[in-house]
Motif scaffolding. Sequence first.
Motif, PDB file in Angstrom:
ATOM      1  N   GLU A  40       0.678  -1.085   0.023  1.00 14.79           N
ATOM      2  CA  GLU A  40       0.119   0.036   0.094  1.00 14.79           C
ATOM      3  C   GLU A  40       0.854   1.281   0.042  1.00 14.79           C
ATOM      4  O   GLU A  40       1.913   1.362   0.868  1.00 14.79           O
ATOM      5  N   GLY A  41       0.707   2.132  -0.988  1.00 17.30           N
ATOM      6  CA  GLY A  41       1.624   3.519  -0.868  1.00 17.30           C
ATOM      7  C   GLY A  41       2.620   3.157  -1.995  1.00 17.30           C
ATOM      8  O   GLY A  41       3.161   4.351  -2.304  1.00 17.30           O
ATOM      9  N   PHE A  42       2.683   2.244  -2.552  1.00 14.83           N
ATOM     10  CA  PHE A  42       3.762   1.994  -3.571  1.00 14.83           C
ATOM     11  C   PHE A  42       3.295   2.648  -4.748  1.00 14.83           C
ATOM     12  O   PHE A  42       2.302   2.015  -5.356  1.00 14.83           O
ATOM     13  N   ASP A  43       3.928   3.701  -5.413  1.00 16.53           N
ATOM     14  CA  ASP A  43       3.378   4.300  -6.725  1.00 16.53           C
ATOM     15  C   ASP A  43       4.677   4.495  -7.656  1.00 16.53           C
ATOM     16  O   ASP A  43       5.147   5.587  -7.419  1.00 16.53           O
ATOM     17  N   ASP A  44       4.967   3.461  -8.476  1.00 17.57           N
ATOM     18  CA  ASP A  44       6.107   3.674  -9.243  1.00 17.57           C
ATOM     19  C   ASP A  44       6.212   3.042 -10.446  1.00 17.57           C
ATOM     20  O   ASP A  44       5.257   2.047 -10.290  1.00 17.57           O
ATOM     21  N   ASP A  45       6.664   3.233 -11.486  1.00 16.91           N
ATOM     22  CA  ASP A  45       6.633   2.200 -12.726  1.00 16.91           C
ATOM     23  C   ASP A  45       7.307   1.080 -12.489  1.00 16.91           C
ATOM     24  O   ASP A  45       8.328   0.918 -12.021  1.00 16.91           O
ATOM     25  N   PRO A  46       6.344   0.025 -12.768  1.00 17.42           N
ATOM     26  CA  PRO A  46       6.993  -1.410 -12.434  1.00 17.42           C
ATOM     27  C   PRO A  46       8.222  -1.765 -13.420  1.00 17.42           C
ATOM     28  O   PRO A  46       9.191  -2.572 -12.993  1.00 17.42           O
ATOM     29  N   GLU A  47       8.387  -0.906 -14.392  1.00 19.17           N
ATOM     30  CA  GLU A  47       9.342  -1.298 -15.470  1.00 19.17           C
ATOM     31  C   GLU A  47      10.674  -0.782 -15.020  1.00 19.17           C
ATOM     32  O   GLU A  47      11.869  -1.029 -15.740  1.00 19.17           O
ATOM     33  N   HIS A  48      10.651   0.342 -13.936  1.00 17.10           N
ATOM     34  CA  HIS A  48      11.718   0.902 -13.440  1.00 17.10           C
ATOM     35  C   HIS A  48      12.634  -0.012 -12.375  1.00 17.10           C
ATOM     36  O   HIS A  48      13.522   0.777 -11.918  1.00 17.10           O
ATOM     37  N   CYS A  49      12.354  -1.187 -12.338  1.00 16.68           N
ATOM     38  CA  CYS A  49      12.839  -1.786 -11.470  1.00 16.68           C
ATOM     39  C   CYS A  49      13.869  -3.046 -12.239  1.00 16.68           C
ATOM     40  O   CYS A  49      13.429  -3.785 -13.100  1.00 16.68           O
ATOM     41  N   GLY A  50      15.010  -2.948 -11.623  1.00 17.78           N
ATOM     42  CA  GLY A  50      15.954  -4.099 -12.055  1.00 17.78           C
ATOM     43  C   GLY A  50      16.693  -4.982 -10.927  1.00 17.78           C
ATOM     44  O   GLY A  50      16.144  -4.607  -9.720  1.00 17.78           O
ATOM     45  N   GLU A  51      17.626  -5.823 -11.253  1.00 16.91           N
ATOM     46  CA  GLU A  51      17.914  -6.546 -10.068  1.00 16.91           C
ATOM     47  C   GLU A  51      18.982  -5.518  -9.337  1.00 16.91           C
ATOM     48  O   GLU A  51      18.710  -5.986  -7.925  1.00 16.91           O
ATOM     49  N   LYS A  52      19.392  -4.665  -9.547  1.00 16.73           N
ATOM     50  CA  LYS A  52      20.231  -3.795  -8.690  1.00 16.73           C
ATOM     51  C   LYS A  52      19.169  -3.119  -7.452  1.00 16.73           C
ATOM     52  O   LYS A  52      19.540  -3.023  -6.494  1.00 16.73           O
TER      53      LYS A  52
END
Length: 66
Positions: A40-52
């Motif tokens: 809850e409260g997470f609001d970012d583009d899922p595609e901006h996530c990588g292994e690091k």
Amino acid sequence: MSLKWTDSYDIAIELSEAYPDTDPKFVNFVDLRNWVLALEGFDDDPEHCGEKVLEAIQMAWIDEVS
């Protein structure tokens, strides 16, 4: 509060509260990513996530529960 991928420490706190019986050392990155996206409260583009990014969140979570 709006969480972004760069908020690794805040995400770690939320994860430790949401999954108190989980040892973060043994969480795979697929589950970790899905759990972060479900917070809850997470609001970012899922595609901006990588292994690091996931590694930083996992390390912060390990530090949080140690």
